[in-house]
Design a protein around this motif. Structure first.
Motif, PDB file in Angstrom:
ATOM      1  N   ILE A 129      55.700  32.964  53.957  1.00  0.00           N
ATOM      2  CA  ILE A 129      55.600  33.988  52.917  1.00  0.00           C
ATOM      3  C   ILE A 129      55.149  33.379  51.598  1.00  0.00           C
ATOM      4  O   ILE A 129      54.320  33.950  50.874  1.00  0.00           O
ATOM      5  CB  ILE A 129      56.940  34.729  52.764  1.00  0.00           C
ATOM      6  CG1 ILE A 129      57.220  35.569  54.025  1.00  0.00           C
ATOM      7  CG2 ILE A 129      56.938  35.627  51.520  1.00  0.00           C
ATOM      8  CD1 ILE A 129      58.586  36.226  54.048  1.00  0.00           C
ATOM      9  N   MET A 130      55.668  32.204  51.271  1.00  0.00           N
ATOM     10  CA  MET A 130      55.242  31.524  50.048  1.00  0.00           C
ATOM     11  C   MET A 130      53.751  31.184  50.108  1.00  0.00           C
ATOM     12  O   MET A 130      53.004  31.387  49.136  1.00  0.00           O
ATOM     13  CB  MET A 130      56.075  30.255  49.850  1.00  0.00           C
ATOM     14  CG  MET A 130      57.532  30.503  49.505  1.00  0.00           C
ATOM     15  SD  MET A 130      58.531  28.991  49.569  1.00  0.00           S
ATOM     16  CE  MET A 130      57.697  27.984  48.340  1.00  0.00           C
ATOM     17  N   ALA A 131      53.299  30.686  51.248  1.00  0.00           N
ATOM     18  CA  ALA A 131      51.890  30.323  51.409  1.00  0.00           C
ATOM     19  C   ALA A 131      50.998  31.557  51.340  1.00  0.00           C
ATOM     20  O   ALA A 131      49.913  31.525  50.742  1.00  0.00           O
ATOM     21  CB  ALA A 131      51.689  29.594  52.739  1.00  0.00           C
ATOM     22  N   GLN A 132      51.447  32.643  51.938  1.00  0.00           N
ATOM     23  CA  GLN A 132      50.669  33.884  51.929  1.00  0.00           C
ATOM     24  C   GLN A 132      50.526  34.435  50.511  1.00  0.00           C
ATOM     25  O   GLN A 132      49.438  34.868  50.108  1.00  0.00           O
ATOM     26  CB  GLN A 132      51.328  34.906  52.851  1.00  0.00           C
ATOM     27  CG  GLN A 132      51.233  34.560  54.329  1.00  0.00           C
ATOM     28  CD  GLN A 132      52.330  35.205  55.159  1.00  0.00           C
ATOM     29  OE1 GLN A 132      53.182  35.941  54.636  1.00  0.00           O
ATOM     30  NE2 GLN A 132      52.326  34.937  56.450  1.00  0.00           N
ATOM     31  N   CYS A 133      51.612  34.437  49.777  1.00  0.00           N
ATOM     32  CA  CYS A 133      51.556  34.949  48.397  1.00  0.00           C
ATOM     33  C   CYS A 133      50.676  34.079  47.520  1.00  0.00           C
ATOM     34  O   CYS A 133      49.882  34.587  46.715  1.00  0.00           O
ATOM     35  CB  CYS A 133      52.973  35.035  47.812  1.00  0.00           C
ATOM     36  SG  CYS A 133      54.005  36.340  48.538  1.00  0.00           S
ATOM     37  N   LEU A 134      50.792  32.768  47.661  1.00  0.00           N
ATOM     38  CA  LEU A 134      49.954  31.861  46.879  1.00  0.00           C
ATOM     39  C   LEU A 134      48.481  32.016  47.273  1.00  0.00           C
ATOM     40  O   LEU A 134      47.588  32.017  46.413  1.00  0.00           O
ATOM     41  CB  LEU A 134      50.406  30.416  47.087  1.00  0.00           C
ATOM     42  CG  LEU A 134      49.659  29.343  46.284  1.00  0.00           C
ATOM     43  CD1 LEU A 134      49.783  29.619  44.787  1.00  0.00           C
ATOM     44  CD2 LEU A 134      50.212  27.959  46.617  1.00  0.00           C
ATOM     45  N   GLY A 135      48.232  32.166  48.578  1.00  0.00           N
ATOM     46  CA  GLY A 135      46.863  32.362  49.037  1.00  0.00           C
ATOM     47  C   GLY A 135      46.271  33.651  48.497  1.00  0.00           C
ATOM     48  O   GLY A 135      45.093  33.704  48.124  1.00  0.00           O
ATOM     49  N   ALA A 136      47.090  34.710  48.446  1.00  0.00           N
ATOM     50  CA  ALA A 136      46.616  35.989  47.922  1.00  0.00           C
ATOM     51  C   ALA A 136      46.259  35.873  46.440  1.00  0.00           C
ATOM     52  O   ALA A 136      45.236  36.406  45.992  1.00  0.00           O
ATOM     53  CB  ALA A 136      47.697  37.057  48.121  1.00  0.00           C
ATOM     54  N   ILE A 137      47.079  35.180  45.673  1.00  0.00           N
ATOM     55  CA  ILE A 137      46.801  34.983  44.249  1.00  0.00           C
ATOM     56  C   ILE A 137      45.488  34.227  44.074  1.00  0.00           C
ATOM     57  O   ILE A 137      44.632  34.599  43.256  1.00  0.00           O
ATOM     58  CB  ILE A 137      47.956  34.225  43.575  1.00  0.00           C
ATOM     59  CG1 ILE A 137      49.217  35.095  43.551  1.00  0.00           C
ATOM     60  CG2 ILE A 137      47.577  33.801  42.163  1.00  0.00           C
ATOM     61  CD1 ILE A 137      50.459  34.359  43.078  1.00  0.00           C
ATOM     62  N   CYS A 138      45.303  33.171  44.844  1.00  0.00           N
ATOM     63  CA  CYS A 138      44.082  32.364  44.729  1.00  0.00           C
ATOM     64  C   CYS A 138      42.861  33.158  45.182  1.00  0.00           C
ATOM     65  O   CYS A 138      41.777  33.035  44.591  1.00  0.00           O
ATOM     66  CB  CYS A 138      44.218  31.091  45.560  1.00  0.00           C
ATOM     67  SG  CYS A 138      45.453  29.927  44.932  1.00  0.00           S
ATOM     68  N   GLY A 139      43.005  33.976  46.211  1.00  0.00           N
ATOM     69  CA  GLY A 139      41.891  34.788  46.682  1.00  0.00           C
ATOM     70  C   GLY A 139      41.446  35.799  45.638  1.00  0.00           C
ATOM     71  O   GLY A 139      40.244  36.001  45.412  1.00  0.00           O
ATOM     72  N   CYS A 140      42.420  36.439  44.989  1.00  0.00           N
ATOM     73  CA  CYS A 140      42.097  37.394  43.926  1.00  0.00           C
ATOM     74  C   CYS A 140      41.489  36.685  42.717  1.00  0.00           C
ATOM     75  O   CYS A 140      40.557  37.205  42.085  1.00  0.00           O
ATOM     76  CB  CYS A 140      43.351  38.161  43.512  1.00  0.00           C
ATOM     77  SG  CYS A 140      43.976  39.294  44.769  1.00  0.00           S
ATOM     78  N   ALA A 141      42.008  35.506  42.393  1.00  0.00           N
ATOM     79  CA  ALA A 141      41.467  34.741  41.270  1.00  0.00           C
ATOM     80  C   ALA A 141      40.027  34.327  41.543  1.00  0.00           C
ATOM     81  O   ALA A 141      39.172  34.352  40.639  1.00  0.00           O
ATOM     82  CB  ALA A 141      42.331  33.510  41.014  1.00  0.00           C
ATOM     83  N   LEU A 142      39.740  33.968  42.785  1.00  0.00           N
ATOM     84  CA  LEU A 142      38.378  33.586  43.149  1.00  0.00           C
ATOM     85  C   LEU A 142      37.430  34.774  43.017  1.00  0.00           C
ATOM     86  O   LEU A 142      36.323  34.641  42.479  1.00  0.00           O
ATOM     87  CB  LEU A 142      38.364  33.056  44.584  1.00  0.00           C
ATOM     88  CG  LEU A 142      37.028  32.516  45.108  1.00  0.00           C
ATOM     89  CD1 LEU A 142      36.579  31.318  44.270  1.00  0.00           C
ATOM     90  CD2 LEU A 142      37.171  32.115  46.581  1.00  0.00           C
ATOM     91  N   ALA A 143      37.877  35.944  43.486  1.00  0.00           N
ATOM     92  CA  ALA A 143      37.054  37.147  43.364  1.00  0.00           C
ATOM     93  C   ALA A 143      36.813  37.501  41.892  1.00  0.00           C
ATOM     94  O   ALA A 143      35.703  37.872  41.505  1.00  0.00           O
ATOM     95  CB  ALA A 143      37.734  38.318  44.085  1.00  0.00           C
ATOM     96  N   LYS A 144      37.843  37.365  41.084  1.00  0.00           N
ATOM     97  CA  LYS A 144      37.713  37.667  39.659  1.00  0.00           C
ATOM     98  C   LYS A 144      36.752  36.707  38.973  1.00  0.00           C
ATOM     99  O   LYS A 144      36.003  37.091  38.061  1.00  0.00           O
ATOM    100  CB  LYS A 144      39.085  37.605  38.985  1.00  0.00           C
ATOM    101  CG  LYS A 144      39.047  37.949  37.497  1.00  0.00           C
ATOM    102  CD  LYS A 144      40.444  37.902  36.886  1.00  0.00           C
ATOM    103  CE  LYS A 144      40.394  38.243  35.396  1.00  0.00           C
ATOM    104  NZ  LYS A 144      41.748  38.199  34.794  1.00  0.00           N
ATOM    105  N   SER A 145      36.741  35.457  39.387  1.00  0.00           N
ATOM    106  CA  SER A 145      35.868  34.465  38.763  1.00  0.00           C
ATOM    107  C   SER A 145      34.394  34.792  38.974  1.00  0.00           C
ATOM    108  O   SER A 145      33.547  34.405  38.162  1.00  0.00           O
ATOM    109  CB  SER A 145      36.176  33.072  39.323  1.00  0.00           C
ATOM    110  OG  SER A 145      35.788  32.964  40.688  1.00  0.00           O
ATOM    111  N   PHE A 146      34.080  35.511  40.060  1.00  0.00           N
ATOM    112  CA  PHE A 146      32.689  35.873  40.338  1.00  0.00           C
ATOM    113  C   PHE A 146      32.280  37.165  39.630  1.00  0.00           C
ATOM    114  O   PHE A 146      31.117  37.324  39.258  1.00  0.00           O
ATOM    115  CB  PHE A 146      32.470  36.038  41.844  1.00  0.00           C
ATOM    116  CG  PHE A 146      32.432  34.734  42.596  1.00  0.00           C
ATOM    117  CD1 PHE A 146      31.516  33.747  42.266  1.00  0.00           C
ATOM    118  CD2 PHE A 146      33.319  34.496  43.628  1.00  0.00           C
ATOM    119  CE1 PHE A 146      31.478  32.541  42.953  1.00  0.00           C
ATOM    120  CE2 PHE A 146      33.281  33.297  44.327  1.00  0.00           C
ATOM    121  CZ  PHE A 146      32.369  32.310  43.993  1.00  0.00           C
ATOM    122  N   GLN A 147      33.221  38.088  39.482  1.00  0.00           N
ATOM    123  CA  GLN A 147      32.895  39.386  38.901  1.00  0.00           C
ATOM    124  C   GLN A 147      33.989  39.816  37.925  1.00  0.00           C
ATOM    125  O   GLN A 147      34.648  40.839  38.123  1.00  0.00           O
ATOM    126  CB  GLN A 147      32.724  40.445  39.997  1.00  0.00           C
ATOM    127  CG  GLN A 147      31.603  40.149  40.971  1.00  0.00           C
ATOM    128  CD  GLN A 147      31.342  41.316  41.899  1.00  0.00           C
ATOM    129  OE1 GLN A 147      31.759  42.437  41.664  1.00  0.00           O
ATOM    130  NE2 GLN A 147      30.625  41.051  42.973  1.00  0.00           N
TER     131      GLN A 147
END
Length: 287
Positions: A129-147
């Motif tokens: 669960i910790m890994a999933q939540c951290l991965g979700a945060i990083c995935g959203c941050a990556l998407a935000k960095s592009f757009q």
């Protein structure tokens, strides 16, 4: 008598012993400190992190792309159907890629349901669960960095209770949607089903992906479809506006309740856990 022996009722009312054609894995220990010494444990955590990161990256960019195109053209973009296909298809791909390493959870609700069914230990569940939540945060941050501009303008795919729907309706939608998903996970990975239906090969990630697709079609208009606390949490953290947190608890309580109901239903009713505990209602006279 062997644990792999089951009883079948004959036409004359008697019971006959027969060997099982499948093997139930033993229940996972509640606390298994030995996992900390295994490389496979850390590999599985890494896989859950990366898979959730990729899932949120694709999901957020799909939602933003649709909102951007539909803002200038009512018929523009992929539409709700396209979003559902993108999310369901991505889950199919990721579960297929990770099932043999981590089990392909990619969702704290799935992890919670499998923990309740004693498929994984508490330690593994917490770290997943910790890994999933951290991965979700990083995935959203990556998407935000592009757009970044579009991300902020269109709320970054954040789960928000839609206008006109009550909190009760939103919570019920999350519970029902997660129940469908987690029940599908249990059914698709059931060793008994796999043994009995071996003549009809079914790729487990396929029904799981379709379950996600169908649930998204039904609940996007209500909550934007959470059914995954990590997905909702990651989007809320990166978007970080008041509206993202107003009813955020729905996207944790709903999925966890839905997963618990699915685990109980599958283990107690479908797999007859209660019946087995009572000796399958057999009496000594019947034997």
């Amino acid at each position: 008598m062997s644990s792999n022996t089951v009883f079948e009722r004959r036409s004359n009312g008697g019971l006959a012993a027969t060997a099982k054609d499948y093997q139930d894995p033993p229940p996972a220990p509640l606390i298994d400190a030995g996992e900390f010494t295994q490389w496979s444990f850390y590999r599985a955590i890494t896989v859950e992190f990366v898979a959730t990161l990729l899932f949120l990256y694709v999901l957020v960019l799909t939602v933003i792309g649709y909102d951007t195109q539909s803002a200038t053209n009512v018929c523009g973009g992929v539409g709700v159907l396209g979003i559902a296909w993108a999310v369901g298809g991505m889950i199919f791909v990721l579960v297929y890629c990770t099932a043999g390493i981590s089990g392909g959870h990619i969702n704290p609700a799935v992890t919670f349901g499998l923990f309740l069914a004693r498929k994984i230990s508490l330690i593994r569940a917490v770290f997943y669960i910790m890994a999933q939540c951290l991965g979700a945060i990083c995935g959203c941050a990556l998407a935000k960095s592009f757009q970044k501009a579009y991300y902020v303008r269109y709320r970054g795919g954040t789960n928000i209770l839609a206008d006109g729907y009550s909190i009760t309706t939103g919570l019920a939608a999350e519970i029902a949607g997660t129940f469908i998903l987690v029940y599908t996970v249990f059914s698709a990975t059931d060793p008994k089903r796999n043994a009995r239906d071996s003549h009809v090969p079914v790729l487990a990630p396929l029904p799981i992906g379709f379950a996600v697709f169908i649930v998204h079609l039904a609940t996007i208009p209500i909550t934007g479809t959470g059914i995954n606390p990590a997905r909702s949490f990651g989007a809320a953290v990166i978007y970080n506006r008041t509206e993202a947190w107003d009813h955020h608890w729905i996207f944790w309580v709903g999925p966890f309740v839905g997963a618990a109901i699915a685990a109980i239903y599958h283990q107690v009713i479908i797999r007859a856990g209660a019946v087995k505990a009572l000796g399958s209602f057999k009496t000594s006279s019947a034997l």
